[in-house]
Design a protein around this motif. Structure first.
Motif, PDB file in Angstrom:
ATOM      1  N   ARG A   1       0.825  -1.200   0.000  1.00  0.00           N
ATOM      2  CA  ARG A   1       0.000   0.000   0.000  1.00  0.00           C
ATOM      3  C   ARG A   1       0.866   1.260   0.000  1.00  0.00           C
ATOM      4  O   ARG A   1       0.546   2.236  -0.666  1.00  0.00           O
TER       5      ARG A   1
ATOM      6  N   ASP B   1       1.065   3.993  -5.076  1.00  0.00           N
ATOM      7  CA  ASP B   1       1.041   5.151  -5.971  1.00  0.00           C
ATOM      8  C   ASP B   1       2.172   5.067  -6.989  1.00  0.00           C
ATOM      9  O   ASP B   1       1.966   5.268  -8.183  1.00  0.00           O
TER      10      ASP B   1
ATOM     11  N   PRO C   1      -6.389  -6.427  -3.239  1.00  0.00           N
ATOM     12  CA  PRO C   1      -7.736  -6.425  -3.837  1.00  0.00           C
ATOM     13  C   PRO C   1      -7.794  -5.465  -5.025  1.00  0.00           C
ATOM     14  O   PRO C   1      -7.379  -4.308  -4.906  1.00  0.00           O
ATOM     15  N   THR C   2      -8.282  -5.974  -6.148  1.00  0.00           N
ATOM     16  CA  THR C   2      -8.281  -5.131  -7.346  1.00  0.00           C
ATOM     17  C   THR C   2      -9.166  -3.894  -7.184  1.00  0.00           C
ATOM     18  O   THR C   2      -8.922  -2.864  -7.801  1.00  0.00           O
ATOM     19  N   GLY C   3     -10.167  -4.004  -6.304  1.00  0.00           N
ATOM     20  CA  GLY C   3     -11.057  -2.865  -6.079  1.00  0.00           C
ATOM     21  C   GLY C   3     -10.371  -1.683  -5.435  1.00  0.00           C
ATOM     22  O   GLY C   3     -10.900  -0.564  -5.459  1.00  0.00           O
ATOM     23  N   THR C   4      -9.205  -1.874  -4.844  1.00  0.00           N
ATOM     24  CA  THR C   4      -8.487  -0.754  -4.220  1.00  0.00           C
ATOM     25  C   THR C   4      -7.687   0.045  -5.244  1.00  0.00           C
ATOM     26  O   THR C   4      -7.245   1.151  -4.946  1.00  0.00           O
TER      27      THR C   4
ATOM     28  N   PRO D   1      -9.821   3.456  -6.676  1.00  0.00           N
ATOM     29  CA  PRO D   1      -9.759   4.661  -5.837  1.00  0.00           C
ATOM     30  C   PRO D   1      -8.359   5.283  -5.818  1.00  0.00           C
ATOM     31  O   PRO D   1      -8.214   6.500  -5.783  1.00  0.00           O
TER      32      PRO D   1
END
Lengths: 112, 227
Positions: free
Chosen positions: A7, A11, A43-46, A49
């Motif tokens: 995490r 970026d 998780p690909t959903g993160t 965002p």
């Protein structure tokens, strides 16, 4: 690979993935997994965002466009994003060189 | 086919957890659907049955509560940015329109008589109210500019949204307080001025309604960023 460790670098990883040109979200995820040998299993959903946050920061721009006959939101690096990526790469090389010097297992410098 | 609803169910659950600008939400959910469809297609190409492929795609996307937190941050930020732009444009515009309206219907303010010049506290409130619109616009512009810099420094969307909400509530509060204060002060010093010109009185009422609407938008900034 631990997602917490990822995490902090997400970026920079996303900016690096877009360095080769504009991509839609799922292609970015595939590229991340491919280039990391499958080690990046967050998780690909993160990812979406995070991409939008980079867009808010002006490092990435996005638009809906037709890719493979389908409407997709595609992302590309801005000039500021290219500069940020160059800075991240320099910082990463300095960091890994410093850590490698300690953890790499080579001979320790002679004590004076 | 029972399995055809797995992605739909996931997106419906995600949708239910999100509050914010509808067009942004629809955009985010459309992109999420694209991603889930792509992932499910890849799993089907790998030999999985349609339902299993969708379940794997949804599992890869992440637990709906966790993903909803990230998406809600984006929605809150989008609303915050829109509110700050609204403040930046609408508050000074409302002020200028009110002044133009006043100068057209009344012209220069007549002197306060027969009681003589207004008290110092009244002039202080009047000057503060004159400056309030520009202070609000400056605060909104500052928040927009600093928000971009803070985003580059890794601030989360939730923190950025809370910052925009804080600035929006403060700015609207200052503006509303200025409007109400000058009305009360004028009523105390020379109540006839409030009724001097019906069009100006109407413009004051419209300004107040605009401020109340902005207060609603500012409150939503806080509500949407409470995750």
């Amino acid at each position: 690979m631990k997602s917490d460790a990822l995490r902090g670098h997400l970026d920079a990883l996303l900016l690096a993935t877009l360095d080769g040109g504009q991509l839609h979200g799922y292609a970015i995820i595939e590229a991340l997994q491919l280039r990391s040998g499958g080690a990046l299993d967050l998780p690909t959903g993160t990812v979406y965002p995070a991409l939008r946050r980079l867009e808010t920061a002006g490092l990435v721009a996005s638009e809906w466009s037709t890719v493979g006959g389908r409407q997709r939101r595609t992302y590309r690096l801005t000039k500021a994003g290219q500069r940020a990526l160059a800075t991240e790469r320099t910082a990463w090389r300095e960091f890994t060189a410093a850590i490698e010097g300690v953890l790499g297992g080579g001979p320790w410098p002679a004590q004076t | 086919m029972a399995g055809a609803d797995v992605i739909d169910d996931y997106l419906t659950a995600l949708d239910r957890r999100l509050r914010g600008p509808e067009h942004v939400k629809e955009d985010l959910l459309a992109e999420a659907r694209d991603s889930l469809d792509d992932a499910a297609a890849a799993y089907r190409d790998g030999g999985l049955a349609a339902e299993d492929a969708q379940r794997r795609a949804v599992a890869d996307f992440g637990p709906v509560n966790r993903i909803a937190r990230d998406y809600q941050g984006l929605l809150a930020l989008a609303h915050g940015v829109r509110t700050l732009w609204t403040l930046l444009l609408v508050v000074p515009l409302a002020r200028v329109m009110w002044e133009l309206n006043r100068s057209f219907w009344i012209g220069s303010w007549p002197a306060f008589d027969p009681a003589g010049p207004p008290p110092d506290w009244y002039l202080l409130i009047a000057r503060a109210n004159d400056s309030a619109a520009w202070i609000v616009a400056g605060a909104a512009l500052g928040a927009l500019a600093s928000g971009r810099l803070l985003a580059r420094r890794g601030w989360s969307t939730v923190k950025l949204a809370r910052l925009s909400g804080l600035v929006a509530v403060g700015a609207v509060g200052v503006s509303l307080f200025g409007n109400v204060s000058i009305m009360i002060a004028t009523a105390l010093v020379d109540a006839a001025r409030l009724l001097m010109s019906p069009p100006v009185g109407l413009a004051s009422l419209v300004s107040l309604v605009i401020m109340l609407r902005l207060l609603v938008l500012a409150r939503r900034c806080v509500v949407f960023s409470t995750i």
